[in-house]
Design a protein around this motif. Structure first.
Motif, PDB file in Angstrom:
ATOM      1  N   GLU A 184       4.042   0.803  -4.388  1.00 38.60           N
ATOM      2  CA  GLU A 184       4.031  -0.763  -4.280  1.00 38.60           C
ATOM      3  C   GLU A 184       2.696  -1.246  -3.554  1.00 38.60           C
ATOM      4  OE1 GLU A 184       7.550  -2.529  -2.684  1.00 38.60           O
ATOM      5  OE2 GLU A 184       8.888  -1.428  -4.237  1.00 38.60           O
ATOM      6  N   VAL A 185       2.349  -0.285  -2.520  1.00 40.08           N
ATOM      7  CA  VAL A 185       1.301  -0.652  -1.499  1.00 40.08           C
ATOM      8  C   VAL A 185       0.060  -0.565  -2.350  1.00 40.08           C
ATOM      9  CG1 VAL A 185      -0.019  -0.217   0.376  1.00 40.08           C
ATOM     10  CG2 VAL A 185       2.321  -0.258   0.593  1.00 40.08           C
ATOM     11  N   VAL A 186      -0.235   0.588  -2.882  1.00 45.81           N
ATOM     12  CA  VAL A 186      -1.450   0.824  -3.744  1.00 45.81           C
ATOM     13  C   VAL A 186      -1.812  -0.346  -4.848  1.00 45.81           C
ATOM     14  CG1 VAL A 186      -2.506   2.297  -5.374  1.00 45.81           C
ATOM     15  CG2 VAL A 186      -1.561   3.238  -3.080  1.00 45.81           C
ATOM     16  N   ILE A 187      -0.472  -0.674  -5.551  1.00 42.06           N
ATOM     17  CA  ILE A 187      -0.631  -1.564  -6.675  1.00 42.06           C
ATOM     18  C   ILE A 187      -0.823  -2.971  -6.193  1.00 42.06           C
ATOM     19  CG2 ILE A 187       0.829  -2.979  -8.226  1.00 42.06           C
ATOM     20  CD1 ILE A 187       2.450  -0.458  -8.729  1.00 42.06           C
ATOM     21  N   ALA A 188      -0.414  -3.010  -5.066  1.00 42.40           N
ATOM     22  CA  ALA A 188      -0.787  -4.619  -4.281  1.00 42.40           C
ATOM     23  C   ALA A 188      -2.433  -4.466  -3.876  1.00 42.40           C
ATOM     24  CB  ALA A 188       0.258  -4.815  -3.269  1.00 42.40           C
ATOM     25  N   ALA A 189      -2.654  -3.359  -3.182  1.00 47.05           N
ATOM     26  CA  ALA A 189      -4.324  -3.538  -2.846  1.00 47.05           C
ATOM     27  C   ALA A 189      -5.157  -3.138  -3.938  1.00 47.05           C
ATOM     28  CB  ALA A 189      -4.356  -2.093  -2.093  1.00 47.05           C
ATOM     29  N   ALA A 190      -4.583  -2.890  -5.225  1.00 43.58           N
ATOM     30  CA  ALA A 190      -5.541  -2.560  -6.381  1.00 43.58           C
ATOM     31  C   ALA A 190      -5.712  -3.967  -6.992  1.00 43.58           C
ATOM     32  CB  ALA A 190      -5.098  -1.628  -7.296  1.00 43.58           C
ATOM     33  N   LYS A 191      -4.586  -5.002  -6.899  1.00 47.50           N
ATOM     34  CA  LYS A 191      -4.713  -6.174  -7.442  1.00 47.50           C
ATOM     35  C   LYS A 191      -5.689  -7.076  -6.591  1.00 47.50           C
ATOM     36  CE  LYS A 191       0.020  -6.384  -9.550  1.00 47.50           C
ATOM     37  NZ  LYS A 191       1.269  -6.871  -9.667  1.00 47.50           N
ATOM     38  N   GLU A 192      -5.653  -6.739  -5.277  1.00 47.23           N
ATOM     39  CA  GLU A 192      -6.410  -7.597  -4.142  1.00 47.23           C
ATOM     40  C   GLU A 192      -7.920  -7.277  -4.353  1.00 47.23           C
ATOM     41  OE1 GLU A 192      -6.658  -8.582   0.455  1.00 47.23           O
ATOM     42  OE2 GLU A 192      -5.036  -7.364  -0.282  1.00 47.23           O
ATOM     43  N   VAL A 193      -8.325  -5.949  -4.263  1.00 49.22           N
ATOM     44  CA  VAL A 193      -9.869  -5.680  -4.161  1.00 49.22           C
ATOM     45  C   VAL A 193     -10.043  -5.125  -5.524  1.00 49.22           C
ATOM     46  CG1 VAL A 193      -9.238  -4.994  -1.813  1.00 49.22           C
ATOM     47  CG2 VAL A 193      -9.157  -3.268  -3.635  1.00 49.22           C
ATOM     48  N   LYS A 221      -5.959   1.210   4.261  1.00 54.64           N
ATOM     49  CA  LYS A 221      -5.679   0.078   5.285  1.00 54.64           C
ATOM     50  C   LYS A 221      -4.445  -0.478   5.064  1.00 54.64           C
ATOM     51  CE  LYS A 221      -7.061  -2.298   9.045  1.00 54.64           C
ATOM     52  NZ  LYS A 221      -7.337  -1.501  10.201  1.00 54.64           N
ATOM     53  N   GLN A 222      -4.169  -0.659   3.726  1.00 54.49           N
ATOM     54  CA  GLN A 222      -2.743  -1.512   3.490  1.00 54.49           C
ATOM     55  C   GLN A 222      -1.596  -0.466   3.955  1.00 54.49           C
ATOM     56  OE1 GLN A 222      -2.281  -4.505   2.955  1.00 54.49           O
ATOM     57  NE2 GLN A 222      -4.199  -5.370   2.390  1.00 54.49           N
ATOM     58  N   ILE A 223      -1.877   0.455   3.486  1.00 56.36           N
ATOM     59  CA  ILE A 223      -0.790   1.736   3.868  1.00 56.36           C
ATOM     60  C   ILE A 223      -0.444   2.053   5.432  1.00 56.36           C
ATOM     61  CG2 ILE A 223      -0.193   4.165   3.808  1.00 56.36           C
ATOM     62  CD1 ILE A 223      -1.753   4.307   1.128  1.00 56.36           C
ATOM     63  N   GLU A 224      -1.694   1.896   6.075  1.00 55.90           N
ATOM     64  CA  GLU A 224      -1.633   1.823   7.774  1.00 55.90           C
ATOM     65  C   GLU A 224      -0.953   0.806   8.105  1.00 55.90           C
ATOM     66  OE1 GLU A 224      -4.556   0.975  11.053  1.00 55.90           O
ATOM     67  OE2 GLU A 224      -5.391   1.927   9.357  1.00 55.90           O
ATOM     68  N   ARG A 225      -1.065  -0.567   7.341  1.00 58.58           N
ATOM     69  CA  ARG A 225      -0.364  -1.773   8.103  1.00 58.58           C
ATOM     70  C   ARG A 225       1.182  -1.777   7.434  1.00 58.58           C
ATOM     71  NH1 ARG A 225      -4.760  -6.370   5.945  1.00 58.58           N
ATOM     72  NH2 ARG A 225      -6.340  -5.556   7.657  1.00 58.58           N
ATOM     73  N   ASP A 226       1.441  -1.045   6.611  1.00 56.34           N
ATOM     74  CA  ASP A 226       2.900  -1.121   6.207  1.00 56.34           C
ATOM     75  C   ASP A 226       3.252   0.169   5.667  1.00 56.34           C
ATOM     76  OD1 ASP A 226       5.243  -2.214   5.240  1.00 56.34           O
ATOM     77  OD2 ASP A 226       4.464  -3.354   3.753  1.00 56.34           O
ATOM     78  N   PRO A 227       3.606   1.119   6.806  1.00 55.62           N
ATOM     79  CA  PRO A 227       3.792   2.540   6.532  1.00 55.62           C
ATOM     80  C   PRO A 227       5.038   2.611   5.874  1.00 55.62           C
ATOM     81  CG  PRO A 227       3.872   2.071   8.934  1.00 55.62           C
ATOM     82  CD  PRO A 227       3.457   0.871   8.312  1.00 55.62           C
ATOM     83  N   ASP A 228       6.167   1.955   6.101  1.00 60.35           N
ATOM     84  CA  ASP A 228       7.500   1.948   5.570  1.00 60.35           C
ATOM     85  C   ASP A 228       7.623   1.568   4.091  1.00 60.35           C
ATOM     86  OD1 ASP A 228       8.273   2.926   8.049  1.00 60.35           O
ATOM     87  OD2 ASP A 228       8.788   1.112   8.826  1.00 60.35           O
ATOM     88  N   ARG A 229       6.476   0.759   3.590  1.00 61.36           N
ATOM     89  CA  ARG A 229       6.899   0.466   2.190  1.00 61.36           C
ATOM     90  C   ARG A 229       6.361   1.438   1.063  1.00 61.36           C
ATOM     91  NH1 ARG A 229       3.081  -4.761  -0.009  1.00 61.36           N
ATOM     92  NH2 ARG A 229       4.338  -5.123  -1.877  1.00 61.36           N
ATOM     93  N   PRO A 230       7.134   1.598   0.074  1.00 60.00           N
ATOM     94  CA  PRO A 230       6.685   2.689  -0.680  1.00 60.00           C
ATOM     95  C   PRO A 230       5.335   2.646  -1.208  1.00 60.00           C
ATOM     96  CG  PRO A 230       8.774   1.500  -1.648  1.00 60.00           C
ATOM     97  CD  PRO A 230       8.294   0.680  -0.628  1.00 60.00           C
TER      98      PRO A 230
END
Length: 622
Positions: free
Chosen positions: A13-22, A1-10
């Motif tokens: 970084e998206v996976v690390i941020a999502a992993a920290k969140e959930v 879901k985070q990748i879908e929201r921010d497709p241009d971000r590496p």
């Protein structure tokens, strides 16, 4: 879901941020499921041997899953997720779920008080549902064989016991469901087999159920066998070989329910047992009841007259040697037939030792070569005495065996105890102890009453470590009583009794239900934080956040629930040995997951919305 929201971000970084969140709620959810199996490890005896391997496997697998979820899954997402991510809104399954779920959430948020009132009313049904369920120690294991253990009165001869057993075996073999029958009467020369001659043990091997008559069930087959084998003076008891051995080794009682009468005098114990027979026999569900005749044994008593033996130059040992060899029989040799060994036993023919008169005429050789009869050297008579003397906690005991059919053990014993208390006055120094499977059930219940609350407190503590908020913990914990509604409703519909197997399923349900609540709270918090960032909080923004957090993420919530239920449903269709136990474990989990899902998808959003609005009114977000 985070990748879908921010497709241009590496992606990294998206996976690390999502992993920290959930990552933390996910980890704690799996740990909670693991902890929920702690009570299973405290079970003892038969139930411990059955369920500890299951609990160990589940605990180890969930602990390993928790570790993989926060360590291996994130780097795999970075490596394997490539290309354009299809928006969740375009998923046909998700669109269908949203189309169904969105109006439901909107309606319950507009009618919060009515929704909460209905939820409270539904949860209150736990009490009548629970009271309507029977109780038992364990459901039948259905080993594929039946152990038939009829009991006659003490004093039956070997000839009569053999004839009775052979007749019973022939009758059992006439049933088309029976493949073979093998009976045993008497016991081996070992203290590990204290079976008296009056108790027969017959193993009935059944054909596969596919070859049974249409409509025939396990209970119907035993009832038909019981009607077929009604003999005067014979009390039937039905169990299974492995189960029966375990029961006899642990409590000594081979039937589902037994009563141990403790006291100093055997004759009084026997009288109390016969009185209990009359009290218990009329109770609904009593298939048979038999009280041991502890002083009903018949013995041949031979007292050597020392003076008479001395007149003929004999001592006591000489006379007893004749008694042993001529009457009892003595092994003097063995014959070897290939790998087999057979003892050679010498004694008089049956016609020469079949009555007191024959025994008195047994010849005894004297040192002078003359022969006298045994009646000239000893007093021979038949006397009554104790068939067996049992000891329990320093007191003599007599046992009453009760076979129960068509009724749960818990309600049966409750009624039996009430009737016994009303109709039997125990003399001073005597006591009754209810045993058999009922004793197991009481022991397991006492242990679970201590361990289950401790486990629930531990789950509460883990939830608090995750959320750091008592209100969120309370909201998640509401899923447990709501899950019990579905569990008890399913058990009632399936006509299952409460048992150790059922409680193992309910214990496992506690962790899974908490997991679904955690998932919902995480998504609601995520949506709330997003809407708070857009401007000042308001009641309308709270509702929009709740709708988004509940509706837009309905697919992963349903996946969480359905993945568990789909794995359990095949167990409900299983058949064969051990299937009845596994069904009792899966049934409360499947039923509980249904009502727990309703709570998660419908009630939690309402409670969350009410809580956030209450915070708004208090000015918590200024």
């Amino acid at each position: 879901k985070q990748i879908e929201r921010d497709p241009d971000r590496p992606r990294r970084e998206v996976v690390i941020a999502a992993a920290k969140e959930v990552g933390r709620p996910l980890f704690f959810s799996l740990v909670i499921i693991t902890v929920s199996f702690v009570p299973v490890f405290t079970l003892e005896a038969q139930e411990g041997r059955l369920f500890r391997p299951l609990a160990f496997t589940k605990t180890f697998s969930m602990a390993w899953a928790a570790l993989l979820a926060v360590t291996v899954v994130p780097p795999l997402m970075v490596l394997l997720i490539r290309g354009k991510i299809t928006p969740e809104e375009k998923n046909p399954v998700n669109r269908g779920l949203i189309r169904i779920y969105h109006p439901v959430v909107t309606w319950v948020l507009d009618h919060r008080r009515l929704t909460i009132g209905i939820a409270v009313a539904v949860m209150l049904t736990i009490v009548p549902l629970y009271r309507s369920l029977g109780s038992e120690f364990m459901p039948p294991l259905n080993e594929g064989t039946i152990l038939y253990m009829p009991t006659t009165l003490p004093g039956v001869s070997i000839t009569e016991a053999q004839a009775l057993m052979q007749t019973q075996d022939r009758l059992l073999k006439t049933l088309p469901e029976v493949e073979s029958v093998f009976g045993k009467v008497g016991r081996a020369r070992t203290p590990t087999d204290p079976a008296p001659l009056s108790m027969v043990e017959t193993t009935v091997v059944l054909r596969p159920e596919s070859e049974w008559r249409p409509g025939m069930t396990w209970e119907k087959l035993i009832d038909e066998m019981d009607r077929l084998l009604k003999f005067p003076g014979v009390t039937n008891a039905w169990t299974m070989p492995i189960k029966g051995r375990i029961d006899m080794l642990t409590t000594g009682i081979r039937t589902p329910v037994g009563i141990k009468i403790l006291g100093p005098d055997l004759e009084t114990i026997q009288e109390l047992g016969q009185t209990l027979e009359g009290i218990i026999q009329p109770i609904e569900g009593t298939r048979s009841v038999y009280a041991e005749r502890v002083v009903g044994g018949t013995f041949l008593d031979i007292n050597v007259d020392r003076a008479a033996a001395g007149r003929y130059g004999l001592n006591v040992k000489d006379v007893e040697m004749i008694i042993e060899t001529a009457i009892g029989g003595m092994n003097v040799d063995q014959t070897v037939e290939g790998p087999e060994r057979y003892p050679v036993n010498v004694r008089l023919a049956r016609d020469d030792r079949d009555s007191l008169a024959d025994l008195e005429r047994v010849p005894v050789a004297t040192p002078t070569g003359a022969q006298v009869t045994l009646g000239m050297l000893a007093d021979i008579r038949i006397v009554d005495g104790a068939a067996a003397i049992r000891n329990e906690n320093g007191s003599k005991t007599g046992w009453v065996f009760i076979d129960v059919s068509g009724r749960d053990i818990g309600s049966y014993v409750a009624e039996a105890q009430r009737r016994v208390a009303e109709q039997l006055q125990l003399p001073a120094g005597y006591a009754l102890q209810w045993s058999g499977q009922y004793e197991y059930m009481q022991r397991a219940a006492a242990r679970l009453q201590v361990v289950v609350p401790i486990t629930l407190l531990l789950i509460l503590f883990l939830l608090y470590l995750n959320f750091r908020d008592g209100v969120k913990v309370a909201i998640v914990f509401l899923s447990l009583p709501f899950a019990l509604v579905g569990s008890f409703a399913y058990l009632w519909l399936a006509d299952y009794n409460l048992s150790v197997a059922v409680w193992v399923g309910i214990i496992a349900l506690a962790g899974v239900a908490a997991e679904t609540g955690v998932v919902m709270i995480v998504y609601l918090d995520e949506a709330w934080d997003k809407w708070r960032a857009k401007g000042a909080p308001s009641a309308e923004r709270v509702k929009q956040a709740v709708v988004e957090g509940a509706v837009q993420r309905v697919r992963p919530k349903m996946m969480t629930v359905l993945s568990t239920m789909i794995g359990l449903v095949p167990i409900l269709w299983s058949h064969g040995a051990g299937a009845d136990v596994m069904k009792r474990i899966a049934a409360p989990m499947v039923g509980g997951m249904v009502t727990s899902t309703v709570l998660t998808l419908v009630i939690i959003p309402v409670i969350y919305d009410s809580w956030r609005n209450w915070q708004l009114r208090r000015g918590a977000f200024r």
